[in-house]
Design a protein around this motif. Sequence first.
Motif: not given
Length: 143
Positions: A26, A29-30, A41-42, A45, A48-49, A102, A105-106
């Motif tokens: 995370g 990601q930030r 980033l992808l 992610l 993370k998944q 999260e 980031c959103e």
Amino acid sequence: MTQTTTKLVECMVRKHDCLTQLLALGARQRELIETGEMTQLLNVLAEKQRFIALLQECEQALDPFRGDDPDRRVWAAEAERLHCAGLVGRCERMFEEVLACEKHCEEALRRREFVGDQMVERMLDDGAVHNARGVMGPGCGSL
């Protein structure tokens, strides 16, 4: 019964490990959102998944313990019980941190998108697109 509590501790350790990884991912990601590195980033992610799926497996493994009265569990040692209780508390806090990250980031992605939209609008308002076409010559934008 101590075998059951040993399994509980093992599940909590796995959950703690997953949450630790999710927090680290995370944070990455930030950073990537802030720098606009969308390809990386992808990848983050996707990673993370994988840990989210592992966390779901941990939660399923913990399901049989949810209805138990914690005070009635038989522990091999008091230290094991305290260790497990500490893990539960840390995992709860870490999960809240994951959720907060999260949300941040959103919101950062939405701001980035909004700023991008504003830049396009300004370019259109300033006639930058029209001016660019004039510099490149007629028909340059129509392939």
